[in-house]
Design an enzyme around this catalytic site. Structure first.
Site, PDB file in Angstrom:
ATOM      1  N   TRP A 107      40.338 -30.125  67.317  1.00  0.00           N
ATOM      2  CA  TRP A 107      40.821 -29.715  68.639  1.00  0.00           C
ATOM      3  C   TRP A 107      42.047 -30.497  69.108  1.00  0.00           C
ATOM      4  CZ3 TRP A 107      40.958 -34.031  71.542  1.00  0.00           C
ATOM      5  CH2 TRP A 107      40.053 -35.053  71.234  1.00  0.00           C
ATOM      6  N   ASN A 108      42.338 -31.662  68.509  1.00  0.00           N
ATOM      7  CA  ASN A 108      43.399 -32.502  69.070  1.00  0.00           C
ATOM      8  C   ASN A 108      44.802 -31.981  68.759  1.00  0.00           C
ATOM      9  OD1 ASN A 108      42.982 -33.223  66.383  1.00  0.00           O
ATOM     10  ND2 ASN A 108      43.497 -35.369  66.711  1.00  0.00           N
TER      11      ASN A 108
ATOM     12  N   LYS B  83      38.134 -22.013  60.291  1.00  0.00           N
ATOM     13  CA  LYS B  83      37.230 -22.237  61.416  1.00  0.00           C
ATOM     14  C   LYS B  83      37.893 -23.259  62.335  1.00  0.00           C
ATOM     15  CE  LYS B  83      34.418 -25.233  62.487  1.00  0.00           C
ATOM     16  NZ  LYS B  83      34.796 -25.310  63.948  1.00  0.00           N
ATOM     17  N   PRO B  84      38.481 -22.790  63.455  1.00  0.00           N
ATOM     18  CA  PRO B  84      39.068 -23.731  64.408  1.00  0.00           C
ATOM     19  C   PRO B  84      37.982 -24.382  65.257  1.00  0.00           C
ATOM     20  CG  PRO B  84      39.283 -21.498  65.242  1.00  0.00           C
ATOM     21  CD  PRO B  84      38.641 -21.392  63.871  1.00  0.00           C
TER      22      PRO B  84
ATOM     23  N   GLY C 186      38.912 -33.980  60.466  1.00  0.00           N
ATOM     24  CA  GLY C 186      37.901 -34.300  61.464  1.00  0.00           C
ATOM     25  C   GLY C 186      37.308 -35.672  61.214  1.00  0.00           C
ATOM     26  N   SER C 187      36.111 -35.872  61.704  1.00  0.00           N
ATOM     27  CA  SER C 187      35.478 -37.180  61.614  1.00  0.00           C
ATOM     28  C   SER C 187      35.029 -37.496  60.195  1.00  0.00           C
ATOM     29  CB  SER C 187      34.274 -37.252  62.555  1.00  0.00           C
ATOM     30  OG  SER C 187      33.197 -36.485  62.051  1.00  0.00           O
TER      31      SER C 187
ATOM     32  N   GLU D 257      41.037 -35.120  55.582  1.00  0.00           N
ATOM     33  CA  GLU D 257      41.811 -36.004  56.457  1.00  0.00           C
ATOM     34  C   GLU D 257      40.859 -36.429  57.560  1.00  0.00           C
ATOM     35  OE1 GLU D 257      43.504 -37.213  59.651  1.00  0.00           O
ATOM     36  OE2 GLU D 257      44.590 -35.300  59.718  1.00  0.00           O
ATOM     37  N   LEU D 258      40.367 -37.679  57.460  1.00  0.00           N
ATOM     38  CA  LEU D 258      39.230 -38.120  58.266  1.00  0.00           C
ATOM     39  C   LEU D 258      39.652 -39.163  59.304  1.00  0.00           C
ATOM     40  CD1 LEU D 258      36.697 -38.238  55.293  1.00  0.00           C
ATOM     41  CD2 LEU D 258      37.239 -36.320  56.807  1.00  0.00           C
TER      42      LEU D 258
ATOM     43  N   CYS E  22      44.341 -39.129  65.252  1.00  0.00           N
ATOM     44  CA  CYS E  22      43.758 -39.918  64.161  1.00  0.00           C
ATOM     45  C   CYS E  22      44.695 -41.008  63.673  1.00  0.00           C
ATOM     46  CB  CYS E  22      43.358 -38.999  63.008  1.00  0.00           C
ATOM     47  SG  CYS E  22      44.701 -37.945  62.432  1.00  0.00           S
TER      48      CYS E  22
ATOM     49  N   GLU F 117      36.655 -46.236  65.973  1.00  0.00           N
ATOM     50  CA  GLU F 117      37.838 -45.457  66.352  1.00  0.00           C
ATOM     51  C   GLU F 117      37.723 -45.089  67.829  1.00  0.00           C
ATOM     52  OE1 GLU F 117      40.510 -41.757  64.609  1.00  0.00           O
ATOM     53  OE2 GLU F 117      38.349 -41.761  64.230  1.00  0.00           O
TER      54      GLU F 117
END
Length: 486
Positions: free
Chosen positions: A157-158, A181-182, A235-236, A257-258, A291, A389
């Site tokens: 979402w960011n 999938k957004p 995401g996370s 990409e975490l 991130c 984080e």
């Protein structure tokens, strides 16, 4: 209703097979403006049925799309880029309304996201193979690069527009088809891109978008489907690990990409004014919800107090409010639990000896999602802000003595995405850049994100790279041809 020029950019159905459709269950879920809490849309709530249908259609479309030449795919991508730039203000307004970031930042994201489409429109013609000298006199060896197949992409979402284009553009350029999938918090930006993709001439089924309020159900279909050959996720780290386990059953190609825990190091010989400006830009962009934003600021003891004073003064000048209001540079956080997380981190730091030099609380009404940009001086390694984080507008500032000490502290994390440092000693610049265990290092620069450079991390911050000439490789497989010449 969002006030935009092109009303058709605001879609509420799933984008499957080139059409906007309702969920088979007829279920919908609301989308809210994080500043006002007002509902701005009600979007199709997709489930396993829609996911399977989208994957099937993507697989069918792949059989044709992969046969397009790179030039043909590039022309369509270039048209998609042109349309994104032509309607950038409408796209930015949609983004601000559903995500909260200031309009100026949203417009920057649209342009940044579109730049990936432009770049990979050109790279579509450059998926070169090789001719390898044979190991025997009668052997010829040829290497081809071919599209991996159907790609599943899960985006956050960011950056609801740029994280899509950064994945989709190279996938399409390589000849793959995509099912996205957004985030359930920001589906409108994704759907608007679907409108423009169709207008650009993308064939039905090549790009599919599945809004949903049930991410695990869609994710399970994506990871279990044998038709999906590649999974790309931003995401996370926790969710990324789960998806990796699920994707392992069918041995999919993956890009992750975490999370991050970026250090921002300022040495005694740094240009203090530039370091302060860089720290503000790196920490407070998108209300600290990126991130790669600075998570831990390390300042050498010789300039520590001077940095705190100048940094605090600069942070106090940051204006909070509605992202659509001119002059606002920090918008709301995305949702209540995000604010609550930041509040808990600040409380923990204060209990362990940190001092607030500015900020430290919500701005406005008690239920507001605006959190004041905060500076925590005298931070220490036993505080949660050292490990966790933050993902919010809070900057803990740690003091250090030696180069060896700060390298050890900076690397003392399971994350390894972005890092930054300021200084002038060229020998030390090389030593520190090589010693930092991160996929990206900003040297006297608060930014590491650009179309032309590879973006990605090491350790538990993920695998694979996005952007640059390396980005398209994530969507290609290598085939060796061993040819016996008679």
């Amino acid at each position: 209703m969002i006030d935009i020029q092109r009303k058709d950019l605001l879609q509420e159905g799933a984008f499957i097979g080139g059409q906007f459709v309702a969920a088979s269950s007829q279920k919908q879920f609301p989308v809210y403006n994080p500043y006002s809490s007002a509902q701005i849309a009600s979007v199709a709530d997709c489930g396993a049925t829609e996911a399977k249908s989208a994957i099937d259609l993507a697989y069918t479309a792949f059989q044709t799309w992969k046969s397009y030449t790179g030039t043909e795919r590039g022309r369509i991508l270039r048209k998609w880029y042109d349309l994104q730039r032509a309607h950038e203000k409408d796209l930015a307004k949609i983004l601000t309304m559903e995500q909260g970031k200031p309009f100026r930042e949203a417009l920057g994201e649209i342009r940044y996201g579109a730049s990936f489409v432009e770049w990979f429109a050109e790279e579509a013609r450059r998926t070169y193979g090789d001719v390898i000298p044979g190991h025997q006199r009668d052997k010829r060896i040829i290497v081809l690069k071919q599209p991996v197949g159907v790609v599943a992409a899960i985006t956050p979402w960011n950056f609801p527009s740029a994280m899509i284009t950064r994945k989709v553009a190279p996938a399409l350029a390589a000849g793959c088809t995509v099912v996205i999938k957004p985030s359930e918090l920001t589906p409108l930006s994704a759907l608007a891109l679907g409108v423009l993709a169709t207008e650009a001439g993308l064939p039905p089924g090549v790009l599919n978008i599945l809004p949903t309020n049930n991410a695990p159900e869609i994710g399970n279909v994506m990871t279990s489907s044998k038709l999906v050959k590649k999974l790309s996720f931003t995401g996370s780290t926790a969710v990324g690990k789960l998806l990796l386990k699920q994707a392992a059953d069918s041995v999919k190609k993956v890009s992750m990409e975490l999370g991050g825990n970026a250090p921002f190091i300022v040495f005694n010989d740094a240009d203090l004014e530039k370091a302060v400006t860089g720290a503000v830009a790196s920490k407070y962009t998108n209300a600290g919800q990126t991130c790669v934003c600075s998570n831990r600021l390390f300042v050498q003891e010789g300039i520590y107090e001077a940095f705190i004073e100048k940094f605090t003064s600069a942070v106090r000048e940051q204006t909070l409010g509605d992202g659509m209001t001119k002059g606002v540079v920090i918008g709301p956080m995305i949702e209540e639990k995000a604010v609550a997380s930041v509040e808990a981190l600040v409380s923990d730091a204060l209990e362990k000896g940190a001092r607030i030099t500015c900020g430290g609380q919500r701005h406005g009404a008690p239920q507001s999602l605006l959190y004041e940009p905060t500076v925590l001086a005298d931070a220490s390694t036993d505080m949660a802000v050292f490990r966790k984080e933050i993902f919010g507008p809070v900057a803990p500032v740690f003091k250090f003595d030696t180069e060896e000490e700060v390298i050890a502290m900076a690397n003392d994390t399971e994350y390894g995405l972005a890092s930054y440092f300021y200084g002038k000693d060229h020998s030390r610049i090389w030593r520190v850049a090589e010693a930092l265990e991160y996929g990206m290092v900003g040297i006297n620069s608060p930014s590491v994100s650009t179309t032309v450079a590879p973006f990605g991390g090491v350790k538990e911050s993920g695998m694979g790279r996005e952007g640059s000439k390396y980005g398209i490789e994530e969507y290609l497989v290598i085939k060796q041809l061993m040819w016996a010449v008679q």
